[in-house]
Design a protein around this motif. Structure first.
Motif, PDB file in Angstrom:
ATOM      1  N   LEU A   9       0.682  -0.958  -0.138  1.00  0.00           N
ATOM      2  CA  LEU A   9      -0.034  -0.072  -0.197  1.00  0.00           C
ATOM      3  C   LEU A   9       0.834   1.351  -0.031  1.00  0.00           C
ATOM      4  O   LEU A   9       0.517   2.247  -0.603  1.00  0.00           O
ATOM      5  CB  LEU A   9      -1.185  -0.063   1.196  1.00  0.00           C
ATOM      6  CG  LEU A   9      -2.047  -1.110   1.200  1.00  0.00           C
ATOM      7  CD1 LEU A   9      -2.924  -0.989   2.410  1.00  0.00           C
ATOM      8  CD2 LEU A   9      -3.008  -0.853  -0.068  1.00  0.00           C
ATOM      9  N   ASP A  10       1.712   1.117   0.834  1.00  0.00           N
ATOM     10  CA  ASP A  10       2.744   2.194   0.731  1.00  0.00           C
ATOM     11  C   ASP A  10       3.525   2.670  -0.360  1.00  0.00           C
ATOM     12  O   ASP A  10       3.808   3.585  -1.077  1.00  0.00           O
ATOM     13  CB  ASP A  10       3.838   2.237   1.996  1.00  0.00           C
ATOM     14  CG  ASP A  10       3.478   2.095   3.387  1.00  0.00           C
ATOM     15  OD1 ASP A  10       2.050   2.926   3.361  1.00  0.00           O
ATOM     16  OD2 ASP A  10       4.011   1.825   4.301  1.00  0.00           O
ATOM     17  N   ALA A  11       3.636   1.540  -1.377  1.00  0.00           N
ATOM     18  CA  ALA A  11       4.489   1.468  -2.732  1.00  0.00           C
ATOM     19  C   ALA A  11       3.603   2.162  -3.552  1.00  0.00           C
ATOM     20  O   ALA A  11       3.737   2.695  -4.723  1.00  0.00           O
ATOM     21  CB  ALA A  11       5.102   0.177  -2.905  1.00  0.00           C
ATOM     22  N   LEU A  12       2.289   1.499  -3.599  1.00  0.00           N
ATOM     23  CA  LEU A  12       1.204   2.069  -4.583  1.00  0.00           C
ATOM     24  C   LEU A  12       0.839   3.458  -4.450  1.00  0.00           C
ATOM     25  O   LEU A  12       0.624   4.296  -5.164  1.00  0.00           O
ATOM     26  CB  LEU A  12       0.040   1.200  -4.400  1.00  0.00           C
ATOM     27  CG  LEU A  12       0.153  -0.183  -5.171  1.00  0.00           C
ATOM     28  CD1 LEU A  12      -1.058  -1.183  -4.746  1.00  0.00           C
ATOM     29  CD2 LEU A  12       0.584  -0.220  -6.585  1.00  0.00           C
ATOM     30  N   PHE A  13       0.734   4.003  -3.013  1.00  0.00           N
ATOM     31  CA  PHE A  13       0.132   5.170  -2.752  1.00  0.00           C
ATOM     32  C   PHE A  13       1.227   6.148  -1.629  1.00  0.00           C
ATOM     33  O   PHE A  13       0.787   6.013  -0.598  1.00  0.00           O
ATOM     34  CB  PHE A  13      -1.245   4.997  -1.895  1.00  0.00           C
ATOM     35  CG  PHE A  13      -2.176   4.159  -2.875  1.00  0.00           C
ATOM     36  CD1 PHE A  13      -2.664   4.360  -4.019  1.00  0.00           C
ATOM     37  CD2 PHE A  13      -2.436   2.851  -2.424  1.00  0.00           C
ATOM     38  CE1 PHE A  13      -3.644   3.700  -4.472  1.00  0.00           C
ATOM     39  CE2 PHE A  13      -3.408   2.045  -3.053  1.00  0.00           C
ATOM     40  CZ  PHE A  13      -3.816   2.350  -4.363  1.00  0.00           C
ATOM     41  N   PRO A  14       2.390   6.362  -2.258  1.00  0.00           N
ATOM     42  CA  PRO A  14       3.395   6.975  -1.245  1.00  0.00           C
ATOM     43  C   PRO A  14       2.693   8.336  -0.762  1.00  0.00           C
ATOM     44  O   PRO A  14       3.232   9.090   0.327  1.00  0.00           O
ATOM     45  CB  PRO A  14       4.480   7.184  -2.467  1.00  0.00           C
ATOM     46  CG  PRO A  14       3.947   7.241  -3.467  1.00  0.00           C
ATOM     47  CD  PRO A  14       2.795   6.345  -3.409  1.00  0.00           C
ATOM     48  N   ARG A  15       1.578   9.030  -1.528  1.00  0.00           N
ATOM     49  CA  ARG A  15       1.099  10.283  -0.863  1.00  0.00           C
ATOM     50  C   ARG A  15       0.047   9.870  -0.012  1.00  0.00           C
ATOM     51  O   ARG A  15      -0.436  11.011   0.673  1.00  0.00           O
ATOM     52  CB  ARG A  15       0.237  10.623  -2.049  1.00  0.00           C
ATOM     53  CG  ARG A  15       1.302  11.692  -3.252  1.00  0.00           C
ATOM     54  CD  ARG A  15       0.362  12.276  -4.360  1.00  0.00           C
ATOM     55  NE  ARG A  15       1.431  12.967  -5.024  1.00  0.00           N
ATOM     56  CZ  ARG A  15       1.636  14.410  -4.831  1.00  0.00           C
ATOM     57  NH1 ARG A  15       1.198  14.954  -3.668  1.00  0.00           N
ATOM     58  NH2 ARG A  15       2.639  14.984  -5.765  1.00  0.00           N
ATOM     59  N   GLY A  16      -0.335   8.689   0.481  1.00  0.00           N
ATOM     60  CA  GLY A  16      -1.160   8.280   1.491  1.00  0.00           C
ATOM     61  C   GLY A  16      -2.390   7.615   1.155  1.00  0.00           C
ATOM     62  O   GLY A  16      -2.658   7.640   0.128  1.00  0.00           O
ATOM     63  N   HIS A  17      -2.827   7.103   2.244  1.00  0.00           N
ATOM     64  CA  HIS A  17      -3.888   6.220   1.894  1.00  0.00           C
ATOM     65  C   HIS A  17      -4.622   5.805   3.329  1.00  0.00           C
ATOM     66  O   HIS A  17      -4.216   5.908   4.507  1.00  0.00           O
ATOM     67  CB  HIS A  17      -3.517   4.738   1.417  1.00  0.00           C
ATOM     68  CG  HIS A  17      -2.438   3.906   2.301  1.00  0.00           C
ATOM     69  ND1 HIS A  17      -2.815   3.252   3.181  1.00  0.00           N
ATOM     70  CD2 HIS A  17      -1.240   3.721   1.832  1.00  0.00           C
ATOM     71  CE1 HIS A  17      -1.407   2.575   3.824  1.00  0.00           C
ATOM     72  NE2 HIS A  17      -0.626   3.162   3.007  1.00  0.00           N
ATOM     73  N   ALA A  18      -5.969   5.739   3.232  1.00  0.00           N
ATOM     74  CA  ALA A  18      -6.665   5.390   4.297  1.00  0.00           C
ATOM     75  C   ALA A  18      -7.773   4.156   4.037  1.00  0.00           C
ATOM     76  O   ALA A  18      -8.984   4.472   3.418  1.00  0.00           O
ATOM     77  CB  ALA A  18      -7.614   6.669   4.777  1.00  0.00           C
ATOM     78  N   ILE A  19      -7.353   3.188   4.454  1.00  0.00           N
ATOM     79  CA  ILE A  19      -7.771   1.864   3.950  1.00  0.00           C
ATOM     80  C   ILE A  19      -8.072   0.831   5.347  1.00  0.00           C
ATOM     81  O   ILE A  19      -7.159   0.717   5.974  1.00  0.00           O
ATOM     82  CB  ILE A  19      -7.013   1.007   3.055  1.00  0.00           C
ATOM     83  CG1 ILE A  19      -6.885   1.932   1.806  1.00  0.00           C
ATOM     84  CG2 ILE A  19      -7.597  -0.301   2.754  1.00  0.00           C
ATOM     85  CD1 ILE A  19      -5.774   1.385   0.843  1.00  0.00           C
ATOM     86  N   ASP A  20      -9.313   0.672   5.439  1.00  0.00           N
ATOM     87  CA  ASP A  20      -9.944  -0.302   6.514  1.00  0.00           C
ATOM     88  C   ASP A  20      -9.635  -1.579   5.908  1.00  0.00           C
ATOM     89  O   ASP A  20     -10.134  -2.020   4.965  1.00  0.00           O
ATOM     90  CB  ASP A  20     -11.244   0.078   6.850  1.00  0.00           C
ATOM     91  CG  ASP A  20     -11.683  -0.702   8.172  1.00  0.00           C
ATOM     92  OD1 ASP A  20     -11.140  -0.714   9.000  1.00  0.00           O
ATOM     93  OD2 ASP A  20     -12.764  -1.594   7.791  1.00  0.00           O
ATOM     94  N   ILE A  21      -9.473  -2.644   6.955  1.00  0.00           N
ATOM     95  CA  ILE A  21      -9.364  -3.934   6.784  1.00  0.00           C
ATOM     96  C   ILE A  21     -10.268  -4.749   7.666  1.00  0.00           C
ATOM     97  O   ILE A  21     -10.081  -4.566   8.843  1.00  0.00           O
ATOM     98  CB  ILE A  21      -7.961  -4.545   6.802  1.00  0.00           C
ATOM     99  CG1 ILE A  21      -7.141  -4.129   5.656  1.00  0.00           C
ATOM    100  CG2 ILE A  21      -8.046  -6.127   6.417  1.00  0.00           C
ATOM    101  CD1 ILE A  21      -5.774  -4.443   5.707  1.00  0.00           C
ATOM    102  N   SER A  22     -11.346  -5.090   7.110  1.00  0.00           N
ATOM    103  CA  SER A  22     -12.360  -6.016   8.103  1.00  0.00           C
ATOM    104  C   SER A  22     -12.688  -7.195   7.614  1.00  0.00           C
ATOM    105  O   SER A  22     -13.309  -7.440   6.352  1.00  0.00           O
ATOM    106  CB  SER A  22     -13.627  -5.216   8.189  1.00  0.00           C
ATOM    107  OG  SER A  22     -14.632  -5.671   9.232  1.00  0.00           O
TER     108      SER A  22
END
Length: 236
Positions: A9-22
């Motif tokens: 996720l960090d490699a794909l979105f270096p500008r930031g991400h807010a992803i929930d895992i449920s």
């Protein structure tokens, strides 16, 4: 969140991400150089069931309602569809159809759909959302298959040895990323700067379904495009 997924996720979105895992379902958003994207997906090689399908579809509908043209990025790691009694009795095929329809709606309202297979992608768990994308890509160590040869042997009533022999010369019978690239089902393998690869995919026009044409160009499906064209001509 597992370390490999966190790193991805960090490699794909270096500008930031807010992803929930449920329950091994990924939902949320992320920032790219071109703006915000909606992110859905699966992890932990889950078998996708009715509850997972509803959670994914809910996120797609919310994104389409609030931001009709916002791109949707799908991250795939699934061992297939859940074969539990509850899911079958509830009609899992209907839930999968609902998920596919939400993605079709998103596309028709202007959203670009991009899939990245980073783990496994198997049968119904992949067909119902990841395979619906405009562009499908994979990491080098991903595992892509619709049906393994043992299951194929049971369904087709052909000896396993015969199918194993065919898989050595025909990508159609063989699992693996390289074979799905040859067939045109996977557009490319991403290795290197993942954020730039994703950005390029998001910027590439859909251009219709070119899988059969790509399969012919790459030598993985030599007859599909030709047969489809002949059928289209006969209907004209």
């Amino acid at each position: 969140m597992t370390a490999p997924l966190d790193t991805l996720l960090d490699a794909l979105f270096p500008r930031g991400h807010a992803i929930d895992i449920s329950d091994s379902v990924l939902t949320g958003s992320a920032t790219t150089d071109d703006g915000t994207v909606t992110v859905i997906g699966t992890t932990d090689k889950i078998e996708v069931g009715v509850d997972h399908a509803l959670a994914l579809a809910d996120t797609v509908l919310a994104s389409t309602s609030a931001h009709p043209q916002r791109p949707i990025v799908m991250l795939v790691d699934t061992a297939g569809q859940r074969l539990a009694r509850r899911d079958e009795l509830l009609g899992i095929n209907g839930y999968f159809a609902h998920l596919a329809q939400t993605l079709d709606l998103a596309r028709r309202r202007g959203a670009t759909l991009v899939t990245l297979v980073y783990g496994e992608s198997v049968s119904g768990g992949f067909l119902s959302f990841g395979l619906m994308a405009d562009h499908i890509h994979a990491l080098p160590d991903a595992q892509v298959r619709v049906m393994d040869l043992r299951a194929m042997a049971r369904v087709t009533k052909q000896p396993l040895e015969k199918l194993q022999a065919l898989s050595r010369t025909s990508p159609v019978f063989a699992p693996g990323v390289e074979n799905y690239v040859a067939m045109g089902a996977v557009q490319s393998v991403w290795d290197g700067d993942l954020a730039q690869a994703l950005l390029q995919a998001l910027r590439t026009p859909a251009g219709g379904d070119r899988r059969a044409a790509l399969g012919a160009e790459r030598g993985g499906r030599t007859l599909s495009a030709r047969v489809a064209a002949a059928v289209a001509d006969s209907d004209a």
